[in-house]
Design a protein around this motif. Structure first.
Motif, mmCIF file in Angstrom:
data_model
loop_
_atom_site.group_PDB
_atom_site.id
_atom_site.type_symbol
_atom_site.label_atom_id
_atom_site.label_comp_id
_atom_site.label_asym_id
_atom_site.label_seq_id
_atom_site.Cartn_x
_atom_site.Cartn_y
_atom_site.Cartn_z
ATOM 1 N N THR A 186 42.519 131.212 33.871
ATOM 2 C CA THR A 186 42.504 129.837 34.365
ATOM 3 C C THR A 186 41.077 129.307 34.512
ATOM 4 O OG1 THR A 186 42.695 130.696 36.639
ATOM 5 C CG2 THR A 186 44.723 130.013 35.538
ATOM 6 N N THR A 187 40.121 130.194 34.849
ATOM 7 C CA THR A 187 38.724 129.778 34.954
ATOM 8 C C THR A 187 38.188 129.317 33.609
ATOM 9 O OG1 THR A 187 38.319 131.310 36.785
ATOM 10 C CG2 THR A 187 36.394 130.533 35.570
ATOM 11 N N PRO B 67 47.831 128.605 31.001
ATOM 12 C CA PRO B 67 48.657 129.733 31.442
ATOM 13 C C PRO B 67 49.907 129.899 30.598
ATOM 14 C CG PRO B 67 47.959 128.397 33.320
ATOM 15 C CD PRO B 67 47.585 127.641 32.085
ATOM 16 N N PHE B 68 50.349 128.807 29.962
ATOM 17 C CA PHE B 68 51.527 128.853 29.102
ATOM 18 C C PHE B 68 51.374 129.896 27.999
ATOM 19 C CE2 PHE B 68 53.671 127.199 25.254
ATOM 20 C CZ PHE B 68 54.984 127.268 25.693
ATOM 21 N N GLU C 186 50.780 126.345 36.393
ATOM 22 C CA GLU C 186 50.063 127.552 36.807
ATOM 23 C C GLU C 186 50.825 128.315 37.883
ATOM 24 O OE1 GLU C 186 45.779 128.746 38.845
ATOM 25 O OE2 GLU C 186 45.928 126.876 37.691
ATOM 26 N N SER C 187 51.344 127.609 38.876
ATOM 27 C CA SER C 187 52.091 128.264 39.966
ATOM 28 C C SER C 187 53.346 128.935 39.447
ATOM 29 C CB SER C 187 52.459 127.236 41.041
ATOM 30 O OG SER C 187 51.304 126.686 41.608
ATOM 31 N N LEU C 188 54.079 128.251 38.559
ATOM 32 C CA LEU C 188 55.310 128.818 38.007
ATOM 33 C C LEU C 188 55.023 130.078 37.195
ATOM 34 C CD1 LEU C 188 57.069 125.520 36.866
ATOM 35 C CD2 LEU C 188 57.947 127.123 38.571
ATOM 36 N N VAL C 189 53.973 130.022 36.387
ATOM 37 C CA VAL C 189 53.630 131.171 35.541
ATOM 38 C C VAL C 189 53.273 132.376 36.405
ATOM 39 C CG1 VAL C 189 51.958 132.078 33.880
ATOM 40 C CG2 VAL C 189 52.919 129.793 33.563
#
Length: 343
Positions: A239-240, A245-246, A326-329
């Motif tokens: 993420t940085t 994230p997908f 991002e949270s879901l992943v």
């Protein structure tokens, strides 16, 4: 065909970029894609702070090929060249169609920059860029050792700093996954060492984070091992670097699909995990084979298919609710990682 290799970009920017109107930048190093797109944009002589001269679009929000074509063909309010800058491209049909149309008849009063992710060989958007002479297709891959050394020298010399051999070795080990992340770490180090002449090993250990090779494989392997800490560390690096994230979800789905095939073969032919990996895992990197083999020993067919259902549902949720992607992943990958640990 106007394909620019990753190491050829600097000379291309100085000698040939001005003759092109259409640019496609792609590769796994999102930071490098963004940096080179900015360098290209700055070389055209177009005021980048002028909203009438520069139009920035998000590939995910394009409403058909016409939205790109309309922007490229629109005449600027005050005349002069116009820049249309599309970010976050991957496999959007609308963007591919627009680039194909523009490649056949390049615009005279506008330039188009398309920033894409890691497009595989044969991907429609990459194919248009690589087969058309009017499109400059620029590959952006992670820095090798020589590139990292040059980046270190450039950033530290601009800050008036030198670096010792031991500190350099430590520093290079911590860099390389993403150009933007690496450059930010070097600038942070330069600020930390302000007032000094020489950067030593303690300085590097004290301030430089881990920006080394960012790969979705690290996250997938952490899931298979049941190592939650390693997963969170890998996701933080991903993420940085602005990597979606997908892409981790997609890689994890492919891995569990492969596990499903391998486990079915194990159950049907009564072969060992090692035998199945040797015969069906030829595309796996040799360092990953022990991880996959261990996972095969612990995961049953029904359990693998249950997690495949979870991954597919998460992909749908992340696409329909992108603000929570991002949270879901992370939440669902952690759930699978916990199941791995229990097994």
């Amino acid at each position: 065909m106007s394909e620019v290799k990753s190491h050829e970009f600097d000379s291309f920017l100085q000698r040939s970029a001005a003759i092109y109107r259409l640019f496609l930048l792609y590769g796994p190093d999102r930071g490098l894609v963004s940096e080179r797109a900015s360098e290209l944009a700055g070389s055209f002589g177009i005021p980048l702070d002028d909203p009438f001269a520069v139009v920035k679009l998000d590939a995910a929000t394009l409403q058909g090929a016409g939205s790109v074509l309309d922007e490229v063909n629109a005449i600027g309010l005050f005349g002069g060249d116009k820049l249309v800058w599309v970010r976050g491209a991957s496999a959007e049909k609308a963007l591919t169609e627009a680039l194909q149309i523009l490649a056949a008849d390049p615009p005279a009063g506008a330039r188009l920059i398309v920033e894409a992710g890691d497009l595989k060989k044969g991907a429609a958007l990459r194919k248009v860029g690589e087969t058309s002479r009017s499109v400059a297709s620029i590959a952006c891959y992670s820095d090798d050792i020589r590139g990292l050394q040059a980046l270190v020298d450039t950033e530290l010399s601009e800050a008036g700093l030198r670096i010792g051999p031991a500190a350099r070795e430590r520093l290079v080990e911590a860099l390389g996954g993403d150009r933007m992340a690496s450059r930010n770490e070097l600038r942070k180090l330069a600020l930390y060492c302000r007032g000094k002449d020489m950067v030593d090993e303690d300085d590097v250990l004290g301030i430089v984070g881990d920006a080394s090779a960012i790969s979705v494989d690290d996250a997938v392997d952490a899931v298979l091992k049941g190592d939650a800490d390693a997963l969170l560390h890998a996701m933080k690096k991903i993420t940085t670097s602005k990597t979606p994230p997908f892409l981790v979800l997609q890689a994890c789905l492919r891995q569990f699909q492969q596990l499903d095939v391998m486990r079915a073969e194990m159950d049907a032919s009564r072969q060992s995990a090692g035998q199945v990996v040797a015969s069906l895992g030829r595309g796996l990197h040799f360092r990953r084979k022990p991880v996959v083999e261990a996972a095969l020993k612990h995961w049953t067919g029904p359990a693998i298919r249950r997690e495949l259902g979870r991954l597919q549902a998460t992909i749908y949720q992340s696409r329909s609710r992108q603000s929570l992607e991002e949270s879901l992943v992370i939440q669902n990958l952690l759930a699978i990682t916990i199941q791995s640990a229990r097994r």
